[in-house]
Design a protein around this motif. Structure first.
Motif, PDB file in Angstrom:
ATOM      1  N   ILE B 180       0.870  -1.177   0.000  1.00  0.00           N
ATOM      2  CA  ILE B 180       0.000   0.000   0.000  1.00  0.00           C
ATOM      3  C   ILE B 180       0.905   1.223   0.000  1.00  0.00           C
ATOM      4  CG2 ILE B 180      -1.751   1.308   1.268  1.00  0.00           C
ATOM      5  CD1 ILE B 180      -2.755  -1.348   2.381  1.00  0.00           C
ATOM      6  N   VAL B 181       0.700   2.112  -0.954  1.00  0.00           N
ATOM      7  CA  VAL B 181       1.496   3.340  -1.037  1.00  0.00           C
ATOM      8  C   VAL B 181       0.624   4.533  -0.635  1.00  0.00           C
ATOM      9  CG1 VAL B 181       2.956   2.418  -2.891  1.00  0.00           C
ATOM     10  CG2 VAL B 181       0.915   3.760  -3.475  1.00  0.00           C
ATOM     11  N   GLY B 182       1.263   5.697  -0.515  1.00  0.00           N
ATOM     12  CA  GLY B 182       0.515   6.928  -0.288  1.00  0.00           C
ATOM     13  C   GLY B 182       0.023   7.114   1.136  1.00  0.00           C
ATOM     14  N   LEU B 183       0.593   6.358   2.078  1.00  0.00           N
ATOM     15  CA  LEU B 183       0.193   6.533   3.470  1.00  0.00           C
ATOM     16  C   LEU B 183       0.840   7.793   4.040  1.00  0.00           C
ATOM     17  CD1 LEU B 183       0.465   2.776   4.501  1.00  0.00           C
ATOM     18  CD2 LEU B 183      -1.617   4.091   4.055  1.00  0.00           C
ATOM     19  N   GLY B 184       0.500   8.134   5.274  1.00  0.00           N
ATOM     20  CA  GLY B 184       1.034   9.350   5.892  1.00  0.00           C
ATOM     21  C   GLY B 184      -0.055  10.394   5.955  1.00  0.00           C
ATOM     22  N   ASP B 188       1.309  13.391   1.389  1.00  0.00           N
ATOM     23  CA  ASP B 188       2.098  12.206   1.030  1.00  0.00           C
ATOM     24  C   ASP B 188       1.405  11.318   0.004  1.00  0.00           C
ATOM     25  OD1 ASP B 188       4.140  12.947   2.875  1.00  0.00           O
ATOM     26  OD2 ASP B 188       2.906  12.173   4.505  1.00  0.00           O
ATOM     27  N   GLY B 189       0.550  11.901  -0.813  1.00  0.00           N
ATOM     28  CA  GLY B 189      -0.050  11.140  -1.899  1.00  0.00           C
ATOM     29  C   GLY B 189      -1.349  10.481  -1.516  1.00  0.00           C
TER      30      GLY B 189
END
Lengths: 565, 565
Positions: B180-184, B188-189
């Motif tokens: 999973i990308v774009g966390l934060g 951060d996306g």
């Protein structure tokens, strides 16, 4: 008068076969590995073979606190190198390699400007000889071996939450800052939170820039601490049996790359982007090769003297054993005017209107920043040379103010029009550098390695930046104590702070006083060999803008690259 | 007799300066870019400049269904090239570049063996000239631009769940399969599920292998479909303005790399790892350059004739316009014995005991696999040459069985001891290749491009693999209809299936009959220009084993690389 663009100048410039450039620097063909006709790698044996040759004067090129546009440190370094040749001295230049990722962000090229550029600019701004790709590959192999170790039973008993080794890509990719990996089923690894930094922020890259030999590279890689086991003992790349493979991946990347300026003077380009937590200096091995290959070796340290030059003096010089004879301080009228606090420079927008008017008072108002940077350099026992990088439209009486400030401080001074005139525009500056190198120096560090880590951080904050003191967050203080228990107490320190102010607050221009430096977090780069302190919100993975340069870069109908510069 | 290891043979081999190797192949210095003394890139202008030269006989090197150990296709191709020179014919060899990631997994080197190797083997197995790093960089730039587009407001209205463009690394890293990308935080996306494949499975790499010019590369990159918008229309790399930058990143990678064999015959190494969903063939441009540079051009297609060769015939030959004169079918006694179904070969373990005994009956029992592969090649109208790659300990009467099978099928045959004897051991085989090339050919594809996609998949399954038919999962059938609506109906097809059986089931040895091919899923590689069908559980990101090769690879006390081979 027809004004040519940087790209046009680069395209019409006559490049010499790089073997001839090397020959003029006294580097024999047996030490060269060609990458095309215009780039060569130099084997580290060259340094050994030339050990007994006369040593060049060693000059670090730094700057005052820059605007976000940069003040032309690379082009000025190129100009000086060209200017030295014009006055009959042989020069060698050691520059940092630009990171490819930001080229596709807002930045454009980083190859100098006008008639003081590094060629071939397209290679310089893209893969060059692949060193950064090797850093990425070695870094990520270690990361894969960590996750594989967890997956295969975690024999080393690594505490997954303690793993600080992230992955890297040389791309501005904010979506990778925080990720969860290992999802899927049992055969797809162990789920955990981690993230990606830009390759410029890889400890592997810093190790490459500080390593003094292939063996030293191998040992430093082995010492990398990736996290802790459940007994709170460090787990290293050596423990994971990864350091040998990483070394093999990096063996060619350890060799500096030889390029040339638009006037065919030799340029070593090797390692050194800032990445906020790195040293921001070109490599030790490049300087070791360069020091016997010219009368003057100019080496570039990133950003202002509080940033790259401080790390150059306190970290890189300790490793290399080389001490500089002089420091060139690159200044622009626009940067000094910004330090008046009266203007705000925003990348991608025109300069504020009043800033381009003839207004010596604005320059005087920015003087404290220059004075402070001269003092910083002088505190290291190094002779400063103020180098005014002229822009078209700079006014004579403003130029004269810069001269007066420099003279008041007792610094050498010259204005330089290398961007427009090449080496011919930099002969005054070259002479100033020669004069500065004749003065005796008494090089000294900011701190002794034996001091406690907190004291070293405080020394840099107070003695270099001009802070009243430091405020260390409780968790950071605890971590510093832990580092000392683990034997990292003798490391030098690196401060991750903004380059846009002498302080940690980019809004504070000039030479701020009456402030304290907050230390939010500390980390150890054990392979690189330093502890770094994070002061403020320092990012290790940039993002792309709404319309990044990547959207404009292309090939034209003749297959030529366009939009890169 | 002292037996030298592959590494020792490679180290003592005399390498010629690569410029001389090129000269003997008629490639002038102006078309070369040197990467060290032993590797050069060849500019695509060479193909144009030599257009009117006589054309080489064109020979594809394929194999029967291999064991998991591989049957020495690369070394046999090298042996033939060397053998041709021994009988007075000039040869050029076009090999696939090995993927670096698996080198650190279980694989070790992929540079041939014994006295039929490609040099320099260390470069070949690692970065070579950085082409794969460029593929990784271009692929991931597009990925970053997709996530940036979502973050910046998603003007193209991309449906996030439809995004099929993942990221790639050239490392076996199972933890990256599903992420999973774009966390934060908001800066951060945009969070979403995605994953990483190995670089070998990148469509960018396939595009590089199929592109016929820089302009064709640029257009193919632009046509890449990364997903769909909410109106279910494809979104391309062109829509994201990414294709220009990707082209600029890849411009050097488009040029084939020239290396040499242990007997100094020329070898082009360029693109082509399998990655399960790629074509598994070396590049079109390498063959276009090679076809005018020798009497015989040997080009390697990955795995068995059902795999790389089928894609060579039905996909690559359509793009290149080149048609082969002969197909070499590499066979080993151990592979034929495995096809008896009586033995199980496991990588990293010794061969099953009975397998090394003199047992011609085992070879006869495996014959159906060889017969089927000969038939496959012959169905394309191409003359087959059975090449028995001899291993120490092969028994004479077993060798004779292979000869009998080949002769029964009317195929040319020769046994070859190139691994032990180099080109001198491959002269019989070279003569067999020469004889085969004298026969008339009537090249034909398995299907017409105008047929419906499902019919094309069925043709390959029944006419090449020997299946009774195909079973297309309902979702896949729907997707095929969607592809035809979108205009992808005229694409050729690529089957992602195991290479260890003619069927989709690796356990089915010999020439399985009475089975149907299940098509689980279909995808379109629009830039590469084909639709691929996933048959069974095909992985696009390998993992590392408990003790990967990466743990053993290192430098020794002299700084030499060890453990790589």
């Amino acid at each position: 008068m027809t004004v040519l663009s940087d790209l046009e100048i680069a395209r019409v410039a006559h490049m010499e076969p790089i073997g001839e450039v090397a020959a003029r620097a006294g580097i024999e063909p047996e030490f060269l590995e060609f990458y095309g006709n215009d780039v060569a790698k130099i084997s580290l044996e060259a340094a050994e073979a030339h050990e007994n040759r006369p040593r060049a004067k060693y000059v670090v090129v730094t700057a005052i606190t820059p605007t976000p546009l940069g003040e032309g440190k690379t082009t000025t370094a190129v100009g000086i190198a060209q200017g030295l040749e014009k006055i009959g001295r042989h020069s060698m230049l050691a520059l940092r390699q630009p990171s490819m990722g930001p080229t596709f962000g807002i930045k454009g090229g980083a190859a100098g400007a006008g008639y003081s550029q590094v060629l071939p600019m397209e290679k310089l701004n893209l893969h060059l000889t692949g060193d950064f790709h090797s850093i990425t590959a070695a870094h990520n192999l270690l990361a894969a071996m960590i996750d594989n170790h967890l997956h295969q039973g975690n024999e080393l008993d690594i505490e997954p939450h303690s793993i600080s080794w992230r992955r890297v890509v040389d791309i501005n990719d904010r979506a990778l800052r925080n990720v969860i990996v290992g999802l899927g089923s049992r055969i797809d690894g162990v789920p955990r939170e981690t993230g990606f930094d830009i390759t410029a922020a890889s400890e592997v890259g810093v190790i490459l820039s500080l390593a003094t030999s292939l063996k030293d590279l191998r040992s430093r890689l082995g010492r990398i601490v990736i996290g802790y086991n459940r007994a709170k003992q460090p787990v290293t790349a050596e423990d994971l049996h990864a350091a040998g493979s990483m070394t093999v991946i990096l063996r060619d990347a350890l060799k500096p790359n030889l390029l040339q300026t638009t006037e065919n003077t030799p340029v070593l380009v090797h390692t050194g982007p800032f990445g906020n937590i790195a040293t921001g200096n070109s490599s030790v091995v490049a300087d070791q090769i360069g020091i016997t290959s010219a009368d003057y070796l100019l080496t570039e340290a990133g950003f202002g003297s509080d940033m790259g030059a401080e790390r150059f003096f306190n970290v890189k010089c300790r490793v290399s054993g080389l001490h500089p004879d002089a420091a060139v301080m690159v200044v622009t009228i626009r940067a000094l005017k910004t330090h008046s606090g009266r203007y705000k420079v925003v990348p991608g927008k025109p300069l504020p209107e009043g800033m381009t008017l003839d207004n010596p008072d604005d320059v005087w108002a920015g003087a404290p920043n220059l004075r402070k940077h001269i003092e910083i350099v002088r505190n290291f026992g190094v002779t400063p040379v103020v180098a005014l990088n002229l822009f078209p439209g700079d006014h004579d009486d403003e130029i004269d103010v810069v001269r007066q400030i420099a003279e008041e401080c007792g610094a050498h001074f010259a204005a330089s029009s290398h961007v427009v005139d090449g080496g011919d525009g930099a002969t005054d500056l070259a002479r100033a550098v020669v004069a500065a190198c004749e003065e005796p120096t008494r090089f000294r560090y900011t701190y002794h390695l034996e001091s406690p880590l907190a004291a070293k951080i405080e020394s840099v904050a107070t003695r270099v930046y001009g802070a009243d003191g430091i405020d260390v967050a409780p968790a950071a203080a605890k971590e510093l104590a832990h580092f000392e228990e683990l034997g990292y107490g003798h490391f030098p320190v690196v401060m991750a702070k903004t380059h846009l102010s002498l302080s940690h607050d980019p809004a504070l221009k000039g030479a701020p006083t009456g402030w304290r430096l907050p230390v939010r977090e500390v980390r150890a780069a054990v392979g690189a060999g330093y502890v770094y302190a994070i002061c403020g919100d320092m990012r290790t993975m940039p993002g792309l803008g709404k319309h990044p340069a990547a959207e404009r870069i292309d090939i034209d109908e003749n297959g030529e690259t366009v939009g890169l510069f």
